[in-house]
Motif scaffolding. Structure first.
Motif, PDB file in Angstrom:
ATOM      1  N   PHE A   1       0.904  -1.137   0.086  1.00 47.93           N
ATOM      2  CA  PHE A   1      -0.008  -0.091   0.113  1.00 47.93           C
ATOM      3  C   PHE A   1       0.899   1.485  -0.058  1.00 47.93           C
ATOM      4  O   PHE A   1       0.341   2.499   0.009  1.00 47.93           O
ATOM      5  CB  PHE A   1      -0.928  -0.019   1.152  1.00 47.93           C
ATOM      6  N   GLY A   2       2.182   1.263  -0.154  1.00 50.07           N
ATOM      7  CA  GLY A   2       3.135   2.251   0.198  1.00 50.07           C
ATOM      8  C   GLY A   2       2.776   3.387  -0.947  1.00 50.07           C
ATOM      9  O   GLY A   2       2.664   4.526  -0.651  1.00 50.07           O
ATOM     10  N   THR A   3       2.712   3.044  -2.306  1.00 48.11           N
ATOM     11  CA  THR A   3       2.615   3.957  -3.496  1.00 48.11           C
ATOM     12  C   THR A   3       1.239   4.631  -3.148  1.00 48.11           C
ATOM     13  O   THR A   3       1.234   5.895  -3.364  1.00 48.11           O
ATOM     14  CB  THR A   3       2.387   2.959  -4.579  1.00 48.11           C
ATOM     15  N   LEU A   4       0.110   3.993  -2.774  1.00 51.12           N
ATOM     16  CA  LEU A   4      -0.947   4.652  -2.580  1.00 51.12           C
ATOM     17  C   LEU A   4      -0.930   5.615  -1.509  1.00 51.12           C
ATOM     18  O   LEU A   4      -1.387   6.870  -1.590  1.00 51.12           O
ATOM     19  CB  LEU A   4      -2.285   3.716  -2.232  1.00 51.12           C
ATOM     20  N   PHE A   5      -0.629   5.162  -0.293  1.00 51.85           N
ATOM     21  CA  PHE A   5      -0.317   6.184   0.807  1.00 51.85           C
ATOM     22  C   PHE A   5       0.478   7.264   0.606  1.00 51.85           C
ATOM     23  O   PHE A   5       0.263   8.562   1.018  1.00 51.85           O
ATOM     24  CB  PHE A   5       0.020   5.721   2.109  1.00 51.85           C
ATOM     25  N   ALA A   6       1.722   7.003  -0.393  1.00 51.12           N
ATOM     26  CA  ALA A   6       2.652   8.228  -0.569  1.00 51.12           C
ATOM     27  C   ALA A   6       1.942   9.100  -1.468  1.00 51.12           C
ATOM     28  O   ALA A   6       2.157  10.511  -1.301  1.00 51.12           O
ATOM     29  CB  ALA A   6       3.951   7.784  -1.117  1.00 51.12           C
ATOM     30  N   VAL A   7       1.177   8.822  -2.496  1.00 45.58           N
ATOM     31  CA  VAL A   7       0.377   9.616  -3.355  1.00 45.58           C
ATOM     32  C   VAL A   7      -0.680  10.282  -2.791  1.00 45.58           C
ATOM     33  O   VAL A   7      -0.844  11.746  -2.981  1.00 45.58           O
ATOM     34  CB  VAL A   7      -0.107   8.708  -4.491  1.00 45.58           C
ATOM     35  N   ILE A   8      -1.145   9.985  -1.786  1.00 44.25           N
ATOM     36  CA  ILE A   8      -2.233  10.476  -1.155  1.00 44.25           C
ATOM     37  C   ILE A   8      -1.677  11.639  -0.261  1.00 44.25           C
ATOM     38  O   ILE A   8      -2.088  12.651  -0.267  1.00 44.25           O
ATOM     39  CB  ILE A   8      -3.315   9.666  -0.031  1.00 44.25           C
ATOM     40  N   GLY A   9      -0.692  11.198   0.595  1.00 42.38           N
ATOM     41  CA  GLY A   9       0.120  12.468   1.211  1.00 42.38           C
ATOM     42  C   GLY A   9       0.535  13.721   0.388  1.00 42.38           C
ATOM     43  O   GLY A   9       0.351  14.522   0.830  1.00 42.38           O
ATOM     44  N   LEU A  10       1.004  13.288  -0.819  1.00 41.91           N
ATOM     45  CA  LEU A  10       1.711  14.731  -1.558  1.00 41.91           C
ATOM     46  C   LEU A  10       0.560  15.149  -1.893  1.00 41.91           C
ATOM     47  O   LEU A  10       0.687  16.482  -2.212  1.00 41.91           O
ATOM     48  CB  LEU A  10       2.627  13.716  -2.757  1.00 41.91           C
ATOM     49  N   THR A  11      -0.593  14.603  -2.604  1.00 41.71           N
ATOM     50  CA  THR A  11      -1.807  15.464  -3.073  1.00 41.71           C
ATOM     51  C   THR A  11      -2.147  16.303  -2.009  1.00 41.71           C
ATOM     52  O   THR A  11      -2.412  17.475  -2.535  1.00 41.71           O
ATOM     53  CB  THR A  11      -2.670  14.423  -3.553  1.00 41.71           C
ATOM     54  N   LEU A  12      -2.270  15.688  -0.813  1.00 42.34           N
ATOM     55  CA  LEU A  12      -2.831  16.555   0.319  1.00 42.34           C
ATOM     56  C   LEU A  12      -1.903  17.826   0.417  1.00 42.34           C
ATOM     57  O   LEU A  12      -2.544  18.863   0.761  1.00 42.34           O
ATOM     58  CB  LEU A  12      -3.285  15.806   1.581  1.00 42.34           C
TER      59      LEU A  12
END
Length: 408
Positions: free
Chosen positions: A309-320
Protein backbone atom coordinates in the motif's frame (compact mmCIF):
# COMPACT_ATOMS: atom_id res chain seq x y z
CA UNK A 1 69.09 -11.72 6.31
CA UNK A 2 65.79 -13.42 5.52
CA UNK A 3 64.95 -16.87 6.85
CA UNK A 4 64.19 -18.20 3.39
CA UNK A 5 67.77 -17.69 2.11
CA UNK A 6 69.70 -20.70 0.99
CA UNK A 7 71.88 -20.67 4.14
CA UNK A 8 68.90 -21.60 6.32
CA UNK A 9 67.04 -23.87 3.91
CA UNK A 10 67.27 -27.59 4.44
CA UNK A 11 68.79 -29.72 1.67
CA UNK A 12 66.19 -30.80 -0.89
CA UNK A 13 63.69 -28.24 0.34
CA UNK A 14 62.32 -25.88 -2.34
CA UNK A 15 60.60 -22.53 -2.01
CA UNK A 16 57.36 -24.00 -3.35
CA UNK A 17 57.26 -26.38 -0.37
CA UNK A 18 57.39 -23.62 2.24
CA UNK A 19 56.06 -20.47 0.60
CA UNK A 20 52.30 -20.03 1.35
CA UNK A 21 51.86 -17.81 -1.71
CA UNK A 22 53.35 -20.47 -3.96
CA UNK A 23 51.09 -23.06 -2.37
CA UNK A 24 48.04 -20.93 -3.00
CA UNK A 25 48.98 -20.45 -6.65
CA UNK A 26 49.47 -24.18 -7.03
CA UNK A 27 46.09 -24.93 -5.43
CA UNK A 28 44.31 -22.52 -7.78
CA UNK A 29 45.82 -24.31 -10.78
CA UNK A 30 44.74 -27.76 -9.54
CA UNK A 31 41.81 -29.60 -11.09
CA UNK A 32 38.31 -29.13 -9.78
CA UNK A 33 38.40 -32.35 -7.86
CA UNK A 34 40.34 -30.84 -4.96
CA UNK A 35 39.48 -31.30 -1.32
CA UNK A 36 37.48 -28.93 0.85
CA UNK A 37 40.46 -26.75 1.69
CA UNK A 38 41.43 -26.43 -1.96
CA UNK A 39 37.90 -25.34 -2.84
CA UNK A 40 37.82 -22.81 0.01
CA UNK A 41 40.99 -21.15 -1.29
CA UNK A 42 39.37 -20.44 -4.61
CA UNK A 43 36.79 -17.70 -5.29
CA UNK A 44 34.22 -17.04 -2.55
CA UNK A 45 31.09 -19.14 -2.76
CA UNK A 46 27.69 -17.47 -2.84
CA UNK A 47 24.78 -19.33 -1.37
CA UNK A 48 22.00 -19.73 -3.88
CA UNK A 49 21.61 -18.26 -7.38
CA UNK A 50 23.01 -14.80 -7.96
CA UNK A 51 19.65 -13.45 -8.95
CA UNK A 52 17.84 -14.67 -5.83
CA UNK A 53 18.84 -13.24 -2.47
CA UNK A 54 15.87 -14.62 -0.61
CA UNK A 55 12.19 -13.73 -0.27
CA UNK A 56 11.11 -10.36 1.02
CA UNK A 57 10.20 -9.67 4.59
CA UNK A 58 6.91 -7.89 4.01
CA UNK A 59 6.82 -6.87 7.66
CA UNK A 60 9.24 -4.00 7.11
CA UNK A 61 7.13 -2.76 4.19
CA UNK A 62 3.93 -2.91 6.21
CA UNK A 63 5.60 -1.11 9.10
CA UNK A 64 6.83 1.64 6.79
CA UNK A 65 3.38 1.90 5.21
CA UNK A 66 1.87 2.53 8.65
CA UNK A 67 4.25 5.50 8.95
CA UNK A 68 3.11 6.78 5.54
CA UNK A 69 -0.54 6.35 6.50
CA UNK A 70 -0.03 8.35 9.69
CA UNK A 71 1.78 11.09 7.74
CA UNK A 72 -1.07 11.25 5.20
CA UNK A 73 -3.57 11.47 8.06
CA UNK A 74 -1.67 14.38 9.62
CA UNK A 75 -1.61 16.22 6.28
CA UNK A 76 -5.31 15.58 5.82
CA UNK A 77 -6.01 17.01 9.26
CA UNK A 78 -3.94 20.11 8.50
CA UNK A 79 -5.80 20.60 5.22
CA UNK A 80 -9.18 20.16 6.92
CA UNK A 81 -8.23 22.65 9.62
CA UNK A 82 -7.14 25.13 6.95
CA UNK A 83 -10.34 24.70 4.95
CA UNK A 84 -12.93 22.05 5.66
CA UNK A 85 -14.40 22.64 2.18
CA UNK A 86 -11.24 21.18 0.64
CA UNK A 87 -12.42 17.68 1.56
CA UNK A 88 -15.96 18.24 0.31
CA UNK A 89 -17.34 18.31 -3.21
CA UNK A 90 -16.63 19.95 -5.62
CA UNK A 91 -13.14 20.65 -4.22
CA UNK A 92 -12.80 16.97 -3.35
CA UNK A 93 -13.31 16.03 -7.02
CA UNK A 94 -10.41 18.23 -8.09
CA UNK A 95 -8.29 16.73 -5.32
CA UNK A 96 -9.07 13.20 -6.50
CA UNK A 97 -8.26 14.05 -10.13
CA UNK A 98 -4.91 15.50 -9.12
CA UNK A 99 -4.23 12.40 -7.04
CA UNK A 100 -5.09 10.14 -9.97
CA UNK A 101 -2.69 12.01 -12.28
CA UNK A 102 0.16 11.95 -9.75
CA UNK A 103 -0.67 8.32 -9.05
CA UNK A 104 -0.30 7.34 -12.71
CA UNK A 105 3.09 9.04 -12.85
CA UNK A 106 4.14 7.19 -9.69
CA UNK A 107 2.84 3.88 -11.03
CA UNK A 108 4.93 4.31 -14.17
CA UNK A 109 8.02 5.17 -12.14
CA UNK A 110 7.49 2.26 -9.76
CA UNK A 111 6.94 -0.18 -12.61
CA UNK A 112 10.21 0.80 -14.26
CA UNK A 113 12.05 0.67 -10.92
CA UNK A 114 10.74 -2.82 -10.18
CA UNK A 115 12.13 -4.02 -13.52
CA UNK A 116 15.52 -2.42 -12.87
CA UNK A 117 15.19 0.11 -15.72
CA UNK A 118 14.18 3.43 -14.11
CA UNK A 119 12.42 5.57 -16.69
CA UNK A 120 13.76 9.12 -16.42
CA UNK A 121 11.67 10.23 -19.39
CA UNK A 122 8.29 10.03 -17.64
CA UNK A 123 8.30 13.74 -16.71
CA UNK A 124 9.01 15.05 -20.21
CA UNK A 125 6.39 12.60 -21.54
CA UNK A 126 3.84 14.11 -19.12
CA UNK A 127 4.55 17.59 -20.47
CA UNK A 128 4.45 16.38 -24.09
CA UNK A 129 1.04 14.79 -23.48
CA UNK A 130 -0.18 18.05 -21.95
CA UNK A 131 0.78 19.90 -25.13
CA UNK A 132 -0.85 17.20 -27.23
CA UNK A 133 -4.16 17.56 -25.42
CA UNK A 134 -3.96 21.35 -25.23
CA UNK A 135 -3.56 21.60 -29.01
CA UNK A 136 -6.03 18.88 -29.99
CA UNK A 137 -8.57 18.73 -27.18
CA UNK A 138 -11.21 20.42 -29.29
CA UNK A 139 -11.23 17.38 -31.59
CA UNK A 140 -12.53 15.13 -28.83
CA UNK A 141 -10.98 13.20 -26.00
CA UNK A 142 -10.23 10.12 -28.09
CA UNK A 143 -8.47 12.01 -30.88
CA UNK A 144 -6.38 13.83 -28.30
CA UNK A 145 -5.67 10.87 -26.00
CA UNK A 146 -5.10 7.95 -28.37
CA UNK A 147 -2.25 9.51 -30.42
CA UNK A 148 -0.50 10.52 -27.18
CA UNK A 149 -0.71 6.95 -25.86
CA UNK A 150 0.47 5.43 -29.16
CA UNK A 151 3.46 7.78 -29.45
CA UNK A 152 4.40 7.15 -25.82
CA UNK A 153 4.16 3.37 -26.26
CA UNK A 154 6.27 3.53 -29.43
CA UNK A 155 8.93 5.59 -27.69
CA UNK A 156 9.00 3.16 -24.77
CA UNK A 157 9.37 0.26 -27.19
CA UNK A 158 12.32 1.91 -28.96
CA UNK A 159 14.12 2.62 -25.70
CA UNK A 160 13.47 -0.94 -24.47
CA UNK A 161 14.95 -2.42 -27.65
CA UNK A 162 17.97 -0.14 -27.28
CA UNK A 163 18.54 -1.37 -23.74
CA UNK A 164 18.10 -5.03 -24.67
CA UNK A 165 20.31 -4.95 -27.77
CA UNK A 166 23.17 -2.87 -26.37
CA UNK A 167 22.63 -3.95 -22.73
CA UNK A 168 23.17 -0.45 -21.39
CA UNK A 169 21.83 0.83 -18.04
CA UNK A 170 18.17 1.76 -18.11
CA UNK A 171 18.73 5.17 -16.56
CA UNK A 172 21.23 6.08 -19.29
CA UNK A 173 18.97 5.06 -22.18
CA UNK A 174 15.90 6.74 -20.71
CA UNK A 175 17.88 9.90 -19.98
CA UNK A 176 18.76 10.09 -23.67
CA UNK A 177 15.07 9.61 -24.47
CA UNK A 178 14.16 12.33 -21.95
CA UNK A 179 16.48 14.80 -23.66
CA UNK A 180 14.81 14.03 -26.98
CA UNK A 181 11.31 14.57 -25.55
CA UNK A 182 12.44 17.80 -23.88
CA UNK A 183 13.59 19.04 -27.28
CA UNK A 184 10.07 18.34 -28.60
CA UNK A 185 8.51 20.12 -25.63
CA UNK A 186 10.60 23.24 -26.08
CA UNK A 187 9.71 23.67 -29.72
CA UNK A 188 6.86 25.75 -28.34
CA UNK A 189 7.98 29.24 -27.54
CA UNK A 190 4.74 30.45 -25.97
CA UNK A 191 2.23 28.87 -23.62
CA UNK A 192 -0.58 26.86 -25.23
CA UNK A 193 -4.17 27.42 -24.15
CA UNK A 194 -6.06 24.19 -23.56
CA UNK A 195 -8.65 23.47 -26.27
CA UNK A 196 -11.78 21.44 -25.68
CA UNK A 197 -14.16 21.12 -22.77
CA UNK A 198 -13.58 17.64 -21.35
CA UNK A 199 -13.79 17.78 -17.55
CA UNK A 200 -12.11 14.89 -15.73
CA UNK A 201 -13.66 16.02 -12.44
CA UNK A 202 -16.94 14.44 -13.57
CA UNK A 203 -15.17 11.08 -13.32
CA UNK A 204 -13.01 11.89 -10.31
CA UNK A 205 -13.91 8.83 -8.23
CA UNK A 206 -13.56 6.53 -11.23
CA UNK A 207 -10.10 7.89 -12.10
CA UNK A 208 -8.75 7.75 -8.55
CA UNK A 209 -10.35 4.37 -7.91
CA UNK A 210 -8.73 2.99 -11.06
CA UNK A 211 -5.33 4.21 -9.93
CA UNK A 212 -5.80 2.75 -6.44
CA UNK A 213 -6.87 -0.61 -7.86
CA UNK A 214 -3.88 -0.75 -10.22
CA UNK A 215 -1.50 0.18 -7.41
CA UNK A 216 -2.74 -2.44 -4.96
CA UNK A 217 -3.23 -5.31 -7.44
CA UNK A 218 0.14 -4.64 -9.07
CA UNK A 219 1.87 -4.53 -5.69
CA UNK A 220 0.24 -7.79 -4.58
CA UNK A 221 1.39 -9.49 -7.76
CA UNK A 222 4.87 -8.10 -7.23
CA UNK A 223 4.95 -9.58 -3.73
CA UNK A 224 4.68 -13.12 -5.14
CA UNK A 225 8.19 -14.60 -5.11
CA UNK A 226 8.40 -16.07 -8.64
CA UNK A 227 6.75 -12.99 -10.18
CA UNK A 228 9.03 -10.64 -8.26
CA UNK A 229 12.18 -12.52 -9.28
CA UNK A 230 11.11 -12.84 -12.91
CA UNK A 231 10.18 -9.20 -13.26
CA UNK A 232 13.34 -7.97 -11.53
CA UNK A 233 15.98 -9.93 -13.41
CA UNK A 234 17.65 -6.73 -14.59
CA UNK A 235 18.65 -6.01 -10.99
CA UNK A 236 22.43 -5.88 -10.91
CA UNK A 237 24.17 -9.04 -9.68
CA UNK A 238 27.78 -9.87 -10.40
CA UNK A 239 29.18 -8.05 -13.41
CA UNK A 240 26.69 -5.24 -14.23
CA UNK A 241 27.80 -5.27 -17.88
CA UNK A 242 27.02 -8.97 -18.29
CA UNK A 243 23.96 -9.79 -20.37
CA UNK A 244 20.96 -11.22 -18.53
CA UNK A 245 19.67 -13.40 -21.36
CA UNK A 246 16.26 -13.62 -23.00
CA UNK A 247 14.40 -13.77 -19.68
CA UNK A 248 14.66 -9.99 -19.26
CA UNK A 249 13.05 -9.14 -22.60
CA UNK A 250 9.42 -9.27 -21.46
CA UNK A 251 9.92 -7.40 -18.13
CA UNK A 252 11.87 -4.58 -19.79
CA UNK A 253 9.30 -4.20 -22.58
CA UNK A 254 6.36 -4.19 -20.17
CA UNK A 255 8.06 -1.76 -17.77
CA UNK A 256 9.13 0.87 -20.28
CA UNK A 257 6.04 0.73 -22.48
CA UNK A 258 3.74 0.69 -19.46
CA UNK A 259 5.51 3.53 -17.66
CA UNK A 260 5.44 5.69 -20.80
CA UNK A 261 1.72 5.06 -21.33
CA UNK A 262 0.94 5.88 -17.69
CA UNK A 263 2.89 9.14 -18.00
CA UNK A 264 1.02 10.13 -21.17
CA UNK A 265 -2.34 9.44 -19.51
CA UNK A 266 -1.33 11.54 -16.51
CA UNK A 267 -0.36 14.43 -18.80
CA UNK A 268 -3.76 14.40 -20.49
CA UNK A 269 -5.55 14.43 -17.12
CA UNK A 270 -3.42 17.31 -15.81
CA UNK A 271 -3.98 19.38 -18.96
CA UNK A 272 -7.73 18.76 -18.98
CA UNK A 273 -8.07 19.72 -15.33
CA UNK A 274 -5.97 22.88 -15.47
CA UNK A 275 -7.47 26.27 -16.23
CA UNK A 276 -4.04 27.76 -16.96
CA UNK A 277 -2.18 27.45 -20.29
CA UNK A 278 0.45 24.74 -20.68
CA UNK A 279 3.85 26.40 -20.55
CA UNK A 280 7.10 25.16 -22.15
CA UNK A 281 9.55 23.50 -19.78
CA UNK A 282 11.46 20.28 -19.19
CA UNK A 283 8.98 18.21 -17.19
CA UNK A 284 11.83 16.80 -15.09
CA UNK A 285 10.07 17.94 -11.93
CA UNK A 286 7.47 15.25 -12.61
CA UNK A 287 10.23 12.70 -13.09
CA UNK A 288 11.57 13.58 -9.66
CA UNK A 289 8.13 13.45 -8.06
CA UNK A 290 7.21 10.13 -9.69
CA UNK A 291 10.46 8.36 -8.85
CA UNK A 292 10.60 9.96 -5.40
CA UNK A 293 7.07 8.83 -4.50
CA UNK A 294 7.76 5.31 -5.77
CA UNK A 295 10.87 5.11 -3.61
CA UNK A 296 9.06 6.64 -0.65
CA UNK A 297 6.30 4.05 -1.05
CA UNK A 298 8.81 1.24 -0.53
CA UNK A 299 9.97 0.36 -4.04
CA UNK A 300 13.70 -0.24 -4.01
CA UNK A 301 16.02 1.90 -6.10
CA UNK A 302 17.93 -1.30 -6.88
CA UNK A 303 14.86 -2.90 -8.40
CA UNK A 304 12.54 -5.81 -7.68
CA UNK A 305 11.53 -5.13 -4.06
CA UNK A 306 8.39 -3.25 -3.11
CA UNK A 307 5.51 -3.04 -0.68
CA UNK A 308 1.71 -3.26 -0.96
CA UNK A 309 0.00 0.00 0.00
CA UNK A 310 3.02 2.30 0.08
CA UNK A 311 2.49 3.85 -3.35
CA UNK A 312 -1.14 4.65 -2.59
CA UNK A 313 -0.37 6.24 0.78
CA UNK A 314 2.57 8.24 -0.59
CA UNK A 315 0.47 9.64 -3.44
CA UNK A 316 -2.36 10.58 -1.07
CA UNK A 317 0.08 12.36 1.23
CA UNK A 318 1.68 14.42 -1.53
CA UNK A 319 -1.69 15.31 -3.08
CA UNK A 320 -2.92 16.62 0.26
CA UNK A 321 0.29 18.56 0.77
CA UNK A 322 0.10 20.23 -2.65
CA UNK A 323 -3.44 21.40 -1.98
CA UNK A 324 -2.48 22.56 1.51
CA UNK A 325 0.49 24.60 0.30
CA UNK A 326 -1.65 26.17 -2.43
CA UNK A 327 -4.26 27.27 0.08
CA UNK A 328 -1.55 28.64 2.38
CA UNK A 329 0.10 30.33 -0.61
CA UNK A 330 3.49 28.85 0.32
CA UNK A 331 4.63 28.92 -3.34
CA UNK A 332 7.03 26.00 -3.00
CA UNK A 333 8.65 25.00 -6.28
CA UNK A 334 7.80 21.58 -7.67
CA UNK A 335 11.52 20.98 -8.10
CA UNK A 336 12.05 21.61 -4.38
CA UNK A 337 9.20 19.26 -3.50
CA UNK A 338 10.59 16.62 -5.88
CA UNK A 339 14.04 16.92 -4.32
CA UNK A 340 12.70 16.53 -0.77
CA UNK A 341 10.53 13.55 -1.71
CA UNK A 342 13.40 11.91 -3.57
CA UNK A 343 15.76 12.31 -0.60
CA UNK A 344 13.18 10.73 1.70
CA UNK A 345 12.73 7.94 -0.85
CA UNK A 346 16.43 7.13 -0.75
CA UNK A 347 16.19 6.70 3.03
CA UNK A 348 13.23 4.37 2.51
CA UNK A 349 15.26 2.35 0.01
CA UNK A 350 18.04 1.85 2.53
CA UNK A 351 15.51 0.64 5.11
CA UNK A 352 13.90 -1.74 2.62
CA UNK A 353 17.21 -3.21 1.45
CA UNK A 354 18.62 -3.53 4.99
CA UNK A 355 15.63 -5.14 6.67
CA UNK A 356 13.50 -6.41 3.80
CA UNK A 357 15.23 -9.74 3.21
CA UNK A 358 16.01 -12.83 5.23
CA UNK A 359 19.19 -12.74 7.30
CA UNK A 360 20.41 -15.99 5.71
CA UNK A 361 19.91 -14.76 2.15
CA UNK A 362 22.84 -14.19 -0.19
CA UNK A 363 25.51 -14.93 2.41
CA UNK A 364 29.09 -15.12 1.25
CA UNK A 365 31.20 -17.95 2.66
CA UNK A 366 34.70 -16.83 3.48
CA UNK A 367 37.52 -19.25 4.18
CA UNK A 368 37.82 -20.19 7.84
CA UNK A 369 40.84 -21.76 9.43
CA UNK A 370 38.70 -23.91 11.72
CA UNK A 371 38.12 -27.49 10.43
CA UNK A 372 34.65 -28.27 9.13
CA UNK A 373 32.74 -31.47 9.70
CA UNK A 374 33.96 -32.97 6.42
CA UNK A 375 37.64 -32.76 7.34
CA UNK A 376 39.70 -35.14 9.37
CA UNK A 377 39.85 -34.15 13.05
CA UNK A 378 43.62 -34.34 12.97
CA UNK A 379 43.74 -31.48 10.47
CA UNK A 380 45.53 -28.37 11.72
CA UNK A 381 45.10 -24.86 10.31
CA UNK A 382 48.83 -24.26 10.63
CA UNK A 383 49.69 -26.68 7.82
CA UNK A 384 47.60 -27.59 4.73
CA UNK A 385 46.58 -31.20 4.10
CA UNK A 386 48.56 -31.38 0.86
CA UNK A 387 51.81 -30.20 2.44
CA UNK A 388 54.69 -31.94 0.66
CA UNK A 389 57.18 -33.79 2.82
CA UNK A 390 60.81 -32.81 2.35
CA UNK A 391 62.84 -34.82 -0.13
CA UNK A 392 65.33 -35.74 2.67
CA UNK A 393 64.63 -36.28 6.35
CA UNK A 394 65.29 -33.35 8.60
CA UNK A 395 68.74 -33.20 10.12
CA UNK A 396 69.37 -33.19 13.84
CA UNK A 397 70.91 -30.20 15.57
CA UNK A 398 74.56 -29.70 14.58
CA UNK A 399 75.68 -27.43 17.36
CA UNK A 400 78.47 -29.91 18.22
CA UNK A 401 79.92 -29.77 14.71
CA UNK A 402 82.40 -27.23 13.53
CA UNK A 403 85.59 -25.88 14.95
CA UNK A 404 83.98 -25.08 18.35
CA UNK A 405 82.21 -28.42 18.83
CA UNK A 406 82.71 -30.64 21.85
CA UNK A 407 84.57 -33.24 19.80
CA UNK A 408 87.20 -30.70 18.77
Amino acid sequence: MAYDEATFRRPGESTADTDPAAYRRRVQLDDTGGNTLDQSLRAPVTAGPAEDDGRDRLGVHLGWEVVLLVAAGVLGFLLWRESSAALQRPALDALLVTGAAIGLITLGAGLSLRAGVPNLAIGPIVLAAQFQFAENGDKGILQALVPALIIAAGGGLIVAVLILVLHVPGWAATLAAALGVITFDQLRVNAVVVQGDWEPTSRAFLLFGGFALLAIVGAMLGAIGPVRRFFGRMRTSGDPAGRRGLTVVLPVLVALIGSSVFAAGAGVILAAQSTDPVRPGTGLEWTGIGLGLALLGGTSAYGRRGGIFGTLFAVIGLTLFLDYQDRRDLQISLFAIAGAVFAAGLIATRIVESYGRLATAATTQDWNAAPSGGLDTSWSPTMPETWNTPAQPARSDRWDDGPWGATR
